[in-house]
Motif scaffolding. Structure first.
Motif, PDB file in Angstrom:
ATOM      1  N   GLY A 114       0.849  -1.196   0.000  1.00 13.82           N
ATOM      2  CA  GLY A 114       0.000   0.000   0.000  1.00 13.82           C
ATOM      3  C   GLY A 114       0.877   1.235   0.000  1.00 13.82           C
ATOM      4  O   GLY A 114       1.791   1.344   0.825  1.00 13.82           O
ATOM      5  N   TYR A 115       0.620   2.158  -0.924  1.00 19.30           N
ATOM      6  CA  TYR A 115       1.485   3.339  -1.080  1.00 19.30           C
ATOM      7  C   TYR A 115       0.661   4.611  -0.940  1.00 19.30           C
ATOM      8  O   TYR A 115      -0.351   4.789  -1.618  1.00 19.30           O
ATOM      9  CB  TYR A 115       2.156   3.293  -2.455  1.00 19.30           C
ATOM     10  N   LEU A 171      -7.195  13.117  -6.054  1.00 21.01           N
ATOM     11  CA  LEU A 171      -8.436  12.443  -5.679  1.00 21.01           C
ATOM     12  C   LEU A 171      -9.565  12.831  -6.627  1.00 21.01           C
ATOM     13  O   LEU A 171      -9.624  13.953  -7.121  1.00 21.01           O
ATOM     14  CB  LEU A 171      -8.832  12.825  -4.244  1.00 21.01           C
ATOM     15  N   SER A 172     -10.458  11.878  -6.826  1.00 16.85           N
ATOM     16  CA  SER A 172     -11.632  12.163  -7.646  1.00 16.85           C
ATOM     17  C   SER A 172     -12.675  12.873  -6.793  1.00 16.85           C
ATOM     18  O   SER A 172     -12.851  12.562  -5.614  1.00 16.85           O
ATOM     19  CB  SER A 172     -12.217  10.852  -8.183  1.00 16.85           C
ATOM     20  N   ASP A 173     -13.353  13.849  -7.381  1.00 16.54           N
ATOM     21  CA  ASP A 173     -14.421  14.554  -6.666  1.00 16.54           C
ATOM     22  C   ASP A 173     -15.795  14.019  -7.053  1.00 16.54           C
ATOM     23  O   ASP A 173     -16.817  14.609  -6.740  1.00 16.54           O
ATOM     24  CB  ASP A 173     -14.361  16.065  -6.975  1.00 16.54           C
ATOM     25  N   MET A 186      -7.221  12.973   3.459  1.00 13.88           N
ATOM     26  CA  MET A 186      -6.104  12.074   3.752  1.00 13.88           C
ATOM     27  C   MET A 186      -6.594  10.901   4.601  1.00 13.88           C
ATOM     28  O   MET A 186      -6.173   9.760   4.429  1.00 13.88           O
ATOM     29  CB  MET A 186      -5.001  12.834   4.491  1.00 13.88           C
ATOM     30  N   ARG A 187      -7.530  11.159   5.515  1.00 12.28           N
ATOM     31  CA  ARG A 187      -8.080  10.081   6.339  1.00 12.28           C
ATOM     32  C   ARG A 187      -8.813   9.049   5.484  1.00 12.28           C
ATOM     33  O   ARG A 187      -8.787   7.852   5.783  1.00 12.28           O
ATOM     34  CB  ARG A 187      -9.047  10.653   7.387  1.00 12.28           C
ATOM     35  N   ILE A 188      -9.499   9.529   4.433  1.00 13.39           N
ATOM     36  CA  ILE A 188     -10.195   8.588   3.540  1.00 13.39           C
ATOM     37  C   ILE A 188      -9.173   7.667   2.882  1.00 13.39           C
ATOM     38  O   ILE A 188      -9.372   6.451   2.780  1.00 13.39           O
ATOM     39  CB  ILE A 188     -11.011   9.347   2.467  1.00 13.39           C
ATOM     40  N   GLU A 189      -8.045   8.247   2.425  1.00 10.38           N
ATOM     41  CA  GLU A 189      -6.994   7.434   1.806  1.00 10.38           C
ATOM     42  C   GLU A 189      -6.402   6.451   2.817  1.00 10.38           C
ATOM     43  O   GLU A 189      -6.131   5.294   2.491  1.00 10.38           O
ATOM     44  CB  GLU A 189      -5.890   8.338   1.245  1.00 10.38           C
TER      45      GLU A 189
END
Length: 653
Positions: A67-68, A75-77, A170-173
């Motif tokens: 995982g990177y 990010l897609s909106d 960033m938390r979503i990622e």
């Protein structure tokens, strides 16, 4: 787990590093360090398979997953938070579609006795078992648990990702990476744009739940709390230390001193040998000795001393004329976007010369209040007064990204410099490590740290007595941060610091303003005084503490009484130990529940196979079934015991 052998990377025939070899083992927590431009991000990209080395081998087992998290994300909106998180389970969706196709084939085919039909049954059974064992039927529940653990509410799940700030995105990622459960996590500056609470959640996750981790970060406290091994890239080579960052710094200093001594001894030996050769070169009686010394000189392997960055970065914020005694006074300030109240009843006074910190979760209004002070936002209610002769210098979160990429470094400063300062632009740029040809670089080729330094120069050219710095340390390396910290400490004017970097704030801020639940609350003392006053191990636990909230009448509910009541029962250290124990028990309960769920699924699959004519006579299935039942009973007993202990610990709090 991952083996790197003889790695070499060249840019324009210039080696970045060469002959690099090391191994990443299971559960390794590795900090990848080195000066800017040493090749840290390049190394991560090579490990992630996104960039090919000039030569060398990176051996990754086929079953190993990586995982990177890059430094800059695109990010897609177009998706909601839930849809974005579901991307972590793309492999589950593909497996589910494959199972459905096989099921359809089994329903349509009639060649029940053919070998192909039986092979299809076997493959269907195997894939279905794998699907159930991987939690294919309950992935949505796992997504919800993970997102809620990261601070998202159920109402957030259907909101577009475009509505969230950088820290929340960033938390979503991070949620996606957590849900994928990779064997190796590669993180490039993961703390940039994260608030303190997010950083401390990430620290806890990496320390307790992640497998192997390789990370690049300029957050010293973060590195010390997470890593147990440090790999330094320097002089095109690597040095591997089995210690955390602070211990590495000490060992590196000792290593360099040893290198210097060895280098000086070798230089003396070379000088003596050369002097002997020169003295007796033309004496026939010494010809044999001279030739021997020449060969000896050729065979000497020259010692190199690690490069040390001696370029001078000197920051000096010149304070302009004296401001009034109270640069900022807020009285009952309230700001809302429609029905969403950012904060209300904000009453604060900042005295001349004070250095204060704004802390709290992303989205709680820190940058919004700064913009109100700056006059960029005016549609607030209440009264916000700037003191007499206040001259503000403002560094925004995205200041480095606002630079004109088509300009050179020199032109960027030339356009803002006025008067005599224009004759000293080259000197100023040299002081900020943009000397020589570097001043003619285009902004678009600069690294994040270089852009931040350039934006800081622009700020320095403004005579101010009130600095407002919103996340000024993002992309700055540790040395640059130390220099910036010294400059702020020596600045005679007033400073507001919006930062997530605890190490940077420590020793700077004398007062902390906490943003949360629509309230801005004042805490006297530094950042670690604030943490200790809250009697918690980390800011992440503020969410578990009584929240800052609003009474129906619009007044503030004071949580100090509850805090003091808790403090009367337990000391800070006792509370800290209790919190650690609580976390450990909660993790074990969750692990037991997951294991119970998987074992029950496996038992159900076996029982379905045992119900078929072929399975009824297969004794191996019965033995496997018996073992799984015993395993289930054992886990259920452990779950019961741990749950009871967890309830007892919760009552102690």
């Amino acid at each position: 787990m991952i083996s790197v052998e003889g790695l070499k990377v060249e840019f324009n025939a210039t080696p970045l590093f060469e002959d690099v070899s090391y191994v990443i083992n299971k559960k390794d927590r590795i900090a990848l360090v080195g000066k800017n431009g040493a090749g840290k991000s390049t190394m991560l990209k090579i490990l992630a398979g996104l960039q090919q080395p000039t030569s060398g081998v990176v051996a990754i087992p086929r079953e190993c997953t990586i995982g990177y998290l890059p430094q800059v994300m695109i990010l897609s909106d177009k998706r909601t938070v839930m849809q974005e998180a579901e991307l972590a389970f793309e492999h589950i969706f593909e497996m589910q579609a494959d199972i459905e196709r096989m099921n359809q084939q089994l329903a349509e085919r009639t060649d029940y006795d053919s070998e192909e039909y039986h092979k299809l049954i076997d493959r269907f059974t195997h894939e279905n078992e794998r699907f159930l064992m991987m939690g294919g039927t309950n992935f949505r529940a796992e997504i919800e648990r993970t997102l809620q653990g990261l601070g998202f509410s159920r109402e957030d799940f259907d909101r577009s990702t475009s509505e969230f700030s950088g820290g929340w995105r960033m938390r979503i990622e991070l949620a996606k990476l957590l849900l994928r459960r990779p064997d190796v996590l590669l993180l490039d500056e993961p703390t940039n744009h994260l608030d303190i609470e997010s950083i401390q959640w990430l620290e806890n996750f990496l320390s307790t739940r992640a497998n192997a981790v390789v990370l690049v970060s300029h957050d010293r406290a973060f590195l010390n709390n997470v890593t147990t091994r440090t790999i330094e890239i320097t002089c095109g080579q690597i040095y591997d230390y089995k210690v955390k960052y602070d211990e590495f710094v000490v060992l590196r200093k000792e290593r360099r001193e040893q290198q210097l001594r060895a280098y000086e001894n070798q230089q003396k030996q070379i000088e003596d040998t050369e002097a002997f050769i020169e003295r007796f070169r033309y004496k026939a009686t010494k010809a044999v000795q001279v030739q021997s010394r020449i060969k000896q000189l050729e065979k000497i392997e020259r010692i190199e001393v690690d490069e040390e960055d001696n370029s001078a970065l000197r920051l000096k914020f010149a304070c302009s004329s004296r401001s009034g005694s109270y640069p900022v006074i807020c009285e009952d300030v309230r700001k809302a976007y429609g029905d969403h109240v950012i904060y209300h009843d904000v009453n604060l006074t900042i005295n001349r010369g004070e250095k204060v910190a704004f802390v709290g979760k992303n989205g709680e209004g820190k940058s919004t209040l700064v913009k109100c002070i700056m006059g960029e936002i005016t549609d607030y209610t209440g009264k916000l007064t700037l003191g007499h002769n206040v001259q503000i210098g403002y560094f925004a979160q995205n200041q480095a990204q606002l630079l004109d990429e088509s300009l050179t470094v020199f032109d960027t400063i030339d356009r803002v410099a006025v008067g005599d300062i224009r004759t000293k632009i080259r000197d100023i740029l040299g002081a900020f490590m943009f000397g020589g040809e570097a001043s003619d670089k285009k902004v678009k080729v600069l690294s994040g740290g270089e852009r931040t330094r350039l934006a800081m120069i622009k700020l320095l050219l403004e005579p101010v007595n009130f600095l407002i710095l919103d996340e000024p340390t993002n992309h700055l390396d540790m040395r640059s941060k130390d220099v910036l910290k010294d400059a702020i400490r020596e600045f005679d004017g007033t400073v507001i610091l919006v930062s997530h970097d605890r190490d940077f704030l420590d020793g700077l801020a004398t007062k902390v303003y906490e943003f949360g639940g629509g309230i801005v609350k004042e805490h006297l003392g530094g950042i670690y005084d604030f943490l200790q006053k809250k009697q918690i191990e980390s800011l992440n636990e503020l969410q578990k503490a009584p929240a800052l909230s609003t009474s129906p009448s619009g007044g503030k509910e004071n949580t100090d009484t509850a805090t003091q009541s808790s403090g009367a029962k337990l000391s800070y250290e006792e509370q800290k130990e209790l919190n650690k124990k609580l976390k450990k028990l909660e993790r074990r309960v969750a692990d037991c529940e997951s294991e119970i769920e998987q074992t029950e699924s496996a038992i159900a699959i076996l029982e379905a196979r045992m119900a078929t004519p072929e399975g009824a006579s297969d004794m191996a299935l019965y033995e496997q079934h018996q073992k799984l039942k015993q395993q289930l009973d054992s886990v259920m007993e452990e779950w019961d015991a741990v749950s009871t202990e967890l309830e007892a610990v919760r009552k102690e709090q």
